[in-house]
Design an enzyme around this catalytic site. Sequence first.
Site, PDB file in Angstrom:
ATOM      1  N   TYR A 128       0.868  -1.187   0.000  1.00  0.00           N
ATOM      2  CA  TYR A 128       0.000   0.000   0.000  1.00  0.00           C
ATOM      3  C   TYR A 128       0.899   1.228   0.000  1.00  0.00           C
ATOM      4  O   TYR A 128       1.518   1.564   1.001  1.00  0.00           O
ATOM      5  CB  TYR A 128      -0.893  -0.050   1.240  1.00  0.00           C
ATOM      6  CG  TYR A 128      -1.923   1.044   1.375  1.00  0.00           C
ATOM      7  CD1 TYR A 128      -2.269   1.894   0.325  1.00  0.00           C
ATOM      8  CD2 TYR A 128      -2.585   1.208   2.590  1.00  0.00           C
ATOM      9  CE1 TYR A 128      -3.225   2.875   0.478  1.00  0.00           C
ATOM     10  CE2 TYR A 128      -3.553   2.187   2.761  1.00  0.00           C
ATOM     11  CZ  TYR A 128      -3.871   3.017   1.705  1.00  0.00           C
ATOM     12  OH  TYR A 128      -4.827   3.992   1.873  1.00  0.00           O
ATOM     13  N   LYS A 137      -1.457  -1.410  -4.040  1.00  0.00           N
ATOM     14  CA  LYS A 137      -2.495  -0.378  -4.024  1.00  0.00           C
ATOM     15  C   LYS A 137      -1.749   0.939  -4.145  1.00  0.00           C
ATOM     16  O   LYS A 137      -1.111   1.399  -3.205  1.00  0.00           O
ATOM     17  CB  LYS A 137      -3.308  -0.439  -2.734  1.00  0.00           C
ATOM     18  CG  LYS A 137      -4.377   0.655  -2.624  1.00  0.00           C
ATOM     19  CD  LYS A 137      -5.104   0.588  -1.286  1.00  0.00           C
ATOM     20  CE  LYS A 137      -6.126   1.720  -1.170  1.00  0.00           C
ATOM     21  NZ  LYS A 137      -6.799   1.718   0.157  1.00  0.00           N
TER      22      LYS A 137
END
Length: 311
Positions: free
Chosen positions: A140, A168
Amino acid sequence: MSIQDLRDVKIITAMITPFKEDGSINFEVLPELIEHLLSHHTEGILLAGTTAESPTLTHEEELELFGAVQKIVNGRVPLIAGIGTNDTRDSIEFAKEVAAFGGFAAGLAIVPYYNKPSQEGMYQHFKAIADASDLPIIIYNIPGRVVVEMTPETMLRLAEHPNIIGVKECTSLANMAYLIEHKPEDFLIYTGEDGDAFHAMNLGADGVISVASHTNGDEMYEMFTAIEQQDIRTAAAIQRKFIPKVNALFSYPSPAPVKAVLNYLGFEVGPLRLPLVPCPEEDAKRIIKVVVDGDYEATKATVTGVVRPDY
């Protein structure tokens, strides 16, 4: 579950955590909320992410939440567990715990915050987590919350690890384009910015990890379908109406706006845990008018008041 469960998943909802007024998790709300998400094109669910207020959840609460959601979902869509912190040892131990718990397609681990590690420090952090368990890891990368940014070069180094399956990505579209162009074939790339989903999908991203899908999943699905059908004119028309809604959903520290909308819609997801607080009443009314009704005047106020949403 495995990486294969995520192969064709385009809309992953980063689900909020519903709370009661006393601050405890409201497990009674989960069935209705989850059925709402699934009926509006959520194809995967992320638990204990930023939108779930993970900084104020204990690992024990997260595991209890995981078990409750797994029972409700019952294998209908893949689940991702938030497992990362800025402490490598803690992230490793929780990744092992989640792997043993079972039922997850992957674990999402955030780039370490506050510590401000170097690129080599980031590399070693994620390598250590990925080496430690068989839980597939999604990175992330969100410098707006973390302060430091993982470069595409470091990301591509980590993409070679067999247990790191995707990212992400919440940096620039230029970075995303570079990653898509140079990544290993099986490495998954999701945008974490709802407003960029249109552009990311046209660049070749695999999907979006979304907040807006709580409330506007149908629009996102229609936009993605139009992109798949190479009907860019239709997709762009949807995007033009979608952007003010995204701006509204991030016009106050998230997840306060989306919780305001969900509460208005009758889901009783409750308050936030401090240090987050609800939107002021007038702001909440404006957000609801934009997100639910597409109200012109409220939309105009949102567009002029927010240059770029603060993810």
